[in-house]
Design a protein around this motif. Structure first.
Motif, PDB file in Angstrom:
ATOM      1  N   HIS A 195       0.845  -1.199   0.000  1.00 23.00           N
ATOM      2  CA  HIS A 195       0.000   0.000   0.000  1.00 23.00           C
ATOM      3  C   HIS A 195       0.877   1.245   0.000  1.00 23.00           C
ATOM      4  CE1 HIS A 195      -3.000   2.954   0.931  1.00 23.00           C
ATOM      5  NE2 HIS A 195      -2.357   3.256   2.036  1.00 23.00           N
ATOM      6  N   THR A 196       1.814   1.274   0.922  1.00 20.72           N
ATOM      7  CA  THR A 196       2.846   2.313   0.930  1.00 20.72           C
ATOM      8  C   THR A 196       4.048   1.709   1.659  1.00 20.72           C
ATOM      9  OG1 THR A 196       3.288   4.664   1.393  1.00 20.72           O
ATOM     10  CG2 THR A 196       2.069   3.451   3.074  1.00 20.72           C
ATOM     11  N   ILE A 249       3.999  -1.132   4.348  1.00 15.65           N
ATOM     12  CA  ILE A 249       2.607  -1.388   4.737  1.00 15.65           C
ATOM     13  C   ILE A 249       1.920  -2.147   3.603  1.00 15.65           C
ATOM     14  CG2 ILE A 249       0.403  -0.344   5.400  1.00 15.65           C
ATOM     15  CD1 ILE A 249       1.933   1.988   6.593  1.00 15.65           C
ATOM     16  N   ARG A 261       4.678   7.910  16.721  1.00 20.31           N
ATOM     17  CA  ARG A 261       4.047   8.807  17.699  1.00 20.31           C
ATOM     18  C   ARG A 261       2.952   9.633  17.042  1.00 20.31           C
ATOM     19  NH1 ARG A 261       8.447   8.884  21.871  1.00 20.31           N
ATOM     20  NH2 ARG A 261       9.825   7.331  20.956  1.00 20.31           N
ATOM     21  N   ILE A 262       1.874   9.825  17.755  1.00 20.92           N
ATOM     22  CA  ILE A 262       0.667  10.437  17.195  1.00 20.92           C
ATOM     23  C   ILE A 262       0.135  11.464  18.190  1.00 20.92           C
ATOM     24  CG2 ILE A 262      -1.680   9.960  16.351  1.00 20.92           C
ATOM     25  CD1 ILE A 262      -0.726   6.957  16.080  1.00 20.92           C
ATOM     26  N   ARG A 311      -6.651  15.090  18.358  1.00 17.82           N
ATOM     27  CA  ARG A 311      -7.231  16.427  18.187  1.00 17.82           C
ATOM     28  C   ARG A 311      -7.187  17.250  19.469  1.00 17.82           C
ATOM     29  NH1 ARG A 311     -13.227  15.380  16.305  1.00 17.82           N
ATOM     30  NH2 ARG A 311     -13.296  17.653  16.288  1.00 17.82           N
ATOM     31  N   HIS A 312      -7.082  16.566  20.613  1.00 20.70           N
ATOM     32  CA  HIS A 312      -6.985  17.293  21.880  1.00 20.70           C
ATOM     33  C   HIS A 312      -5.537  17.427  22.352  1.00 20.70           C
ATOM     34  CE1 HIS A 312     -11.274  17.328  22.158  1.00 20.70           C
ATOM     35  NE2 HIS A 312     -11.376  16.018  22.209  1.00 20.70           N
ATOM     36  N   TYR A 320       1.340   4.143  18.235  1.00 19.48           N
ATOM     37  CA  TYR A 320       0.890   2.856  17.708  1.00 19.48           C
ATOM     38  C   TYR A 320       1.753   1.811  18.395  1.00 19.48           C
ATOM     39  CZ  TYR A 320      -1.324  -0.170  14.188  1.00 19.48           C
ATOM     40  OH  TYR A 320      -2.090  -1.120  13.548  1.00 19.48           O
ATOM     41  N   GLU A 376       3.919  -2.157   9.506  1.00 20.81           N
ATOM     42  CA  GLU A 376       2.727  -2.667  10.198  1.00 20.81           C
ATOM     43  C   GLU A 376       2.790  -4.182  10.113  1.00 20.81           C
ATOM     44  OE1 GLU A 376      -0.955  -0.567   9.350  1.00 20.81           O
ATOM     45  OE2 GLU A 376      -2.170  -2.302   9.884  1.00 20.81           O
ATOM     46  N   THR A 398      -4.268  -0.971   8.806  1.00 22.78           N
ATOM     47  CA  THR A 398      -4.929   0.093   9.576  1.00 22.78           C
ATOM     48  C   THR A 398      -4.363   1.454   9.173  1.00 22.78           C
ATOM     49  OG1 THR A 398      -3.316  -0.047  11.384  1.00 22.78           O
ATOM     50  CG2 THR A 398      -5.283  -1.428  11.581  1.00 22.78           C
ATOM     51  N   ILE A 399      -3.057   1.514   8.913  1.00 20.39           N
ATOM     52  CA  ILE A 399      -2.425   2.789   8.560  1.00 20.39           C
ATOM     53  C   ILE A 399      -2.411   2.938   7.037  1.00 20.39           C
ATOM     54  CG2 ILE A 399      -0.291   4.157   8.693  1.00 20.39           C
ATOM     55  CD1 ILE A 399      -1.717   3.821  11.392  1.00 20.39           C
ATOM     56  N   GLN A 400      -2.846   4.111   6.588  1.00 21.76           N
ATOM     57  CA  GLN A 400      -2.927   4.367   5.150  1.00 21.76           C
ATOM     58  C   GLN A 400      -2.091   5.599   4.801  1.00 21.76           C
ATOM     59  OE1 GLN A 400      -7.048   4.764   3.966  1.00 21.76           O
ATOM     60  NE2 GLN A 400      -7.698   2.911   5.070  1.00 21.76           N
ATOM     61  N   SER A 401      -1.733   5.667   3.534  1.00 23.29           N
ATOM     62  CA  SER A 401      -1.073   6.860   3.033  1.00 23.29           C
ATOM     63  C   SER A 401      -2.137   7.908   2.703  1.00 23.29           C
ATOM     64  CB  SER A 401      -0.285   6.474   1.777  1.00 23.29           C
ATOM     65  OG  SER A 401      -0.184   7.568   0.912  1.00 23.29           O
ATOM     66  N   LYS A 421     -11.279  16.867  11.481  1.00 19.22           N
ATOM     67  CA  LYS A 421     -10.517  16.453  12.660  1.00 19.22           C
ATOM     68  C   LYS A 421     -10.854  15.047  13.120  1.00 19.22           C
ATOM     69  CE  LYS A 421      -9.012  20.751  14.598  1.00 19.22           C
ATOM     70  NZ  LYS A 421      -8.806  21.531  15.829  1.00 19.22           N
ATOM     71  N   LEU A 451      -7.606  10.614  12.132  1.00 19.34           N
ATOM     72  CA  LEU A 451      -6.373  10.636  12.935  1.00 19.34           C
ATOM     73  C   LEU A 451      -5.192  10.712  11.977  1.00 19.34           C
ATOM     74  CD1 LEU A 451      -5.439  10.425  15.955  1.00 19.34           C
ATOM     75  CD2 LEU A 451      -4.955   8.026  15.475  1.00 19.34           C
ATOM     76  N   ILE A 479      -1.218  11.297  10.940  1.00 18.52           N
ATOM     77  CA  ILE A 479       0.050  10.853  11.517  1.00 18.52           C
ATOM     78  C   ILE A 479       1.178  11.257  10.575  1.00 18.52           C
ATOM     79  CG2 ILE A 479       1.366   8.823  12.283  1.00 18.52           C
ATOM     80  CD1 ILE A 479      -1.422   7.347  12.410  1.00 18.52           C
ATOM     81  N   LEU A 504       0.585  10.107   6.903  1.00 20.66           N
ATOM     82  CA  LEU A 504      -0.185   8.873   7.005  1.00 20.66           C
ATOM     83  C   LEU A 504      -1.480   9.189   7.751  1.00 20.66           C
ATOM     84  CD1 LEU A 504       2.704   6.510   8.224  1.00 20.66           C
ATOM     85  CD2 LEU A 504       1.911   6.845   5.872  1.00 20.66           C
ATOM     86  N   TYR A 543      -4.818   6.945  10.158  1.00 22.20           N
ATOM     87  CA  TYR A 543      -5.406   5.680  10.606  1.00 22.20           C
ATOM     88  C   TYR A 543      -6.739   5.573   9.884  1.00 22.20           C
ATOM     89  CZ  TYR A 543      -6.052   1.800  13.931  1.00 22.20           C
ATOM     90  OH  TYR A 543      -6.206   0.561  14.502  1.00 22.20           O
ATOM     91  N   ASP A 598     -11.429   9.981  15.293  1.00 26.68           N
ATOM     92  CA  ASP A 598     -11.044  10.797  16.446  1.00 26.68           C
ATOM     93  C   ASP A 598     -12.223  11.662  16.895  1.00 26.68           C
ATOM     94  OD1 ASP A 598      -9.508  11.735  18.478  1.00 26.68           O
ATOM     95  OD2 ASP A 598      -8.092  12.854  17.233  1.00 26.68           O
ATOM     96  N   GLU A 599     -13.195  11.019  17.521  1.00 24.73           N
ATOM     97  CA  GLU A 599     -14.411  11.681  18.031  1.00 24.73           C
ATOM     98  C   GLU A 599     -14.028  12.816  18.975  1.00 24.73           C
ATOM     99  OE1 GLU A 599     -17.727  10.915  17.883  1.00 24.73           O
ATOM    100  OE2 GLU A 599     -17.736   8.975  16.858  1.00 24.73           O
ATOM    101  N   ILE A 600     -14.765  13.918  18.903  1.00 25.35           N
ATOM    102  CA  ILE A 600     -14.438  15.030  19.801  1.00 25.35           C
ATOM    103  C   ILE A 600     -14.761  14.670  21.253  1.00 25.35           C
ATOM    104  CG2 ILE A 600     -16.619  16.299  19.413  1.00 25.35           C
ATOM    105  CD1 ILE A 600     -14.725  18.886  19.516  1.00 25.35           C
ATOM    106  N   ARG A 615     -13.289   5.415  19.846  1.00 23.08           N
ATOM    107  CA  ARG A 615     -12.442   5.973  18.788  1.00 23.08           C
ATOM    108  C   ARG A 615     -11.837   4.845  17.954  1.00 23.08           C
ATOM    109  NH1 ARG A 615      -8.407  10.526  20.767  1.00 23.08           N
ATOM    110  NH2 ARG A 615      -7.904   9.104  22.467  1.00 23.08           N
ATOM    111  N   GLU A 616     -11.259   3.835  18.596  1.00 21.16           N
ATOM    112  CA  GLU A 616     -10.754   2.667  17.857  1.00 21.16           C
ATOM    113  C   GLU A 616     -11.868   1.634  17.867  1.00 21.16           C
ATOM    114  OE1 GLU A 616      -6.685   1.512  18.725  1.00 21.16           O
ATOM    115  OE2 GLU A 616      -7.060  -0.546  18.111  1.00 21.16           O
TER     116      GLU A 616
END
Lengths: 424, 424
Positions: free
Chosen positions: A35-36, A39, A95-96, A99-100, A106, A154, B73-76, B91, B94, B96, B104, B106, B141-143, B153-154
């Motif tokens: 995918h990338t 990954i 590291r991520i 929004r807060h 991960y 991953e 799970t992780i995408q470009s 927002k 998520l 990264i 990247l 999630y 990433d719910e507020i 969230r996950e």
């Protein structure tokens, strides 16, 4: 399953980016797609193999009373600061910031999370020992991801964690996992060599790696020939570990009577006492009502890595040679498209499907020659050709992938043939 | 399984942070533990339920010829920029940055990834339609994450994607998934109500939500009473969708003959044509050799959300009441600890274990009263008490969780009793 329904587009040539044989064959046989960088998507064929491996690992963990659960992929940085590994992991940790502005990551491993939750549910020596595991995706932000899923970013890992009241108890537990790992790899059809190992970022003073033998392996290993024994796991830990084994720079070149080969690391176990229970303040009460930090171990198997490692161990110039327990399909039936034998073929397919859970029928609009090549590339243990021989003599041509052995069987003989047991 | 081996620490009181009944009961019964805001660990008990639900969904997807695979799970971010959804998601996505400053994310859903890979493996109309799915963790990433795994969230989702040559073909596929979804929810023991829905961020002009009935549900729904029919999925799509159903502000208050209740959304299906195949330049050749953008649909079920939704639908003041197909254990055997009946108990446990794959024996050092309360809280469909009644009269007390129905059976009768079929 009919192969026309599968997402399959086999390649004759190897994509340039693939440097090792397992990566080449996984791309050529439509098992995975990048995918990338580092990954991968697991296409239906690769996914079947991944699940088969996962299930053999799961069954072996369940057998020693290890309980399956599931920790999240995303973790809070908080616990990693307490264990002092947040900085240790450096740039390999993804590291991520959410929004807060919370610091997340991960998970590359789960010692902190399991230790933290353990004390919520267990507080007495009576409940020990306790073994827990999960099979979950991890992330390691490798500087140069390469070799396909052998060193992806991953990756899927089975990680187990043990809690014991005492150091002695933890060592007994370590032996149980050690032997269970030997059995797991043997069940997968592999030849595991346990090698004493350094403990690295996990910590502790006792650790073993499990290498599997493959001529294209990444490490040099030297080992006592008595380690090559399918009943090895039944011997005692002491007996097994008294036999010589070492890898790379640890090899003692003066040793006699050892075999030198190449291996791939597919499992790693650690015994690290109270390294995490102390800083994370995890306690249980002992018989005298005293608060004690339990002694821990952790036990990892690289599930996605194993798909590639097994290919490194089992392949030839035509493609993959899957051990029958892991193969995406056990038996592949192929025939001329638009064959006048369609009814016969369906009937053989249905008969085998009722006996085995994993049969494929190559109904694609391709020549028999191309279908045989694909069957060899994909590595299906048995190929059944229903063509001219069947029309003329009522014979199905049966080819075994592992050694090219050929048999000619009638429809009746096919139905009674023990594909899983057969040895010539 | 012996409950002493499980990570179980049931709570009498509900943790303050839990506002809805499913969240309270999942925490009280040690199904889940919050790791950090909106992110949960699935403890062994919760994990069993999650797997049972997942397997029923999987079986139903397989039945319609949908192929399982697994996307990362992780995408470009690259493909999301092409589809123009990278900014749309705001927002809730998520985002990264890796060590090489690559953007990247999630994955919250997978339309872009599947469309991109599809064209590598399929290029002819002959291979269409093609249905693919995966069951994978997503992140949103719910507020304000709340309500436990109902709005985490996950979260675990089954998402399927279909590719058809024409709009008409895509509509036929949509109907197949629509009916398969009804059957899936019925197999889970639920009462699904399909409701025409807005398409939101996924796009397209045809979409249905699947609500399940629960008195504590998040939405008001109004529906034709004929929709409450366990054979509903055997009717035609046209017949089913001709019956009235609507949710919240879409409800037409002037309608007669409809039931008004409350529901929880657990599935959502979309038919969106070429919305992704166009910008991502995905083509197949049609019969005339012309390059065509295939027509797509996507089909989601909230797997982790379902665990909570099912509890909302099936509980009472004592705890959860699992439908038997989903229950972590089908039958729970409880007895006095240090009982002189231990041999008898083990023999009943072993007999049932050989017949069913999911039996628990509560061997913890607790009173019978506490064990009964835990069995009710955890929601095991059948509880077998082997105590004084057994000692005096050779009778096992059998309690059914769904309605409290009690039977007294001999050891012999227990062995022959059809727990899965019994209706009083």
């Amino acid at each position: 399953m009919k192969l026309s329904n599968l997402l399959l587009n086999t390649l004759k040539e190897s994509p340039k980016e693939a440097k090792i044989i397992s990566h080449q064959l996984m791309l050529r046989s439509s098992m995975i797609r990048q995918h990338t960088s580092g990954i991968y998507t697991w296409l239906p064929l690769g996914f079947k193999v991944l699940k088969n491996i996962e299930n053999i690992i799961r069954r072996n963990q369940d057998e020693i009373g290890c309980n399956e659960m599931l920790m999240s992929t995303i973790q809070s940085s908080e616990l990693w600061k307490k264990s002092a590994r947040y900085t240790d992991y450096g740039k390999e940790m993804l590291r991520i910031t959410d929004r807060h502005e919370n610091e997340l990551l991960y998970g590359p491993t789960n010692e902190e999370v399991i230790t933290d939750l353990f004390s919520d549910y267990v507080n007495s020596y009576k409940a020990l020992p306790k073994y827990l595991y999960h099979i979950q995706w991890k992330f390691r932000d490798e500087i140069r991801p390469r070799f396909g899923v052998m060193r992806g970013r991953e990756f899927l890992m089975k990680d187990a964690y043990s809690f014991d009241l005492t150091e002695e108890g933890a060592f007994e537990t370590y032996k149980i996992f050690f032997k269970s790992y030997l059995k797991t790899f043997l069940d997968l059809g592999l030849q595991p060599i346990p090698v004493k190992a350094a403990t690295g970022a996990i910590g502790g003073d006792l650790s073993h790696e499990f290498q599997i033998l493959a001529s294209t392996g990444e490490s040099e290993i030297a080992y006592d020939s008595k380690l090559i024994d399918s009943g090895l796991y039944k011997k005692s830990y002491e007996e097994i570990t008294s036999m010589y084994s070492a890898s790379d720079e640890m090899i003692d070149k003066s040793k006699f009577d050892v075999i030198v080969g190449r291996g791939i690391e597919v499992g790693h176990i650690f015994n690290f006492g109270t390294k995490y229970t102390k800083p994370l303040e995890c306690y249980v009460l002992n018989k005298d009502g005293k608060r004690i930090n339990p002694h821990m171990g952790s036990y990892g198997v690289g599930v996605s890595r194993l798909t590639a490692a097994i290919i490194e161990a089992f392949h030839d110039e035509k493609g993959i040679k899957w051990p029958i327990n892991i193969a995406p399909f056990k038996i592949n039936i192929i025939s001329q498209s638009n064959s006048d034998l369609n009814e016969e073929i369906e009937s053989i397919y249905n008969n085998l499907t009722s006996k085995y859970n994993n049969i494929s029928l190559d109904d694609r609009d391709l020549s028999i020659g191309r279908k045989i090549k694909d069957s060899e590339l994909i590595g299906i243990p048995w190929t059944l050709i229903i063509g001219n021989n069947y029309k003329e003599k009522g014979q199905v041509e049966v080819i075994r992938r592992s050694d090219g052995d050929k048999l000619f069987l009638s429809k009746q003989e096919i139905e009674n043939f023990e594909f899983e047991q057969y040895t010539p």
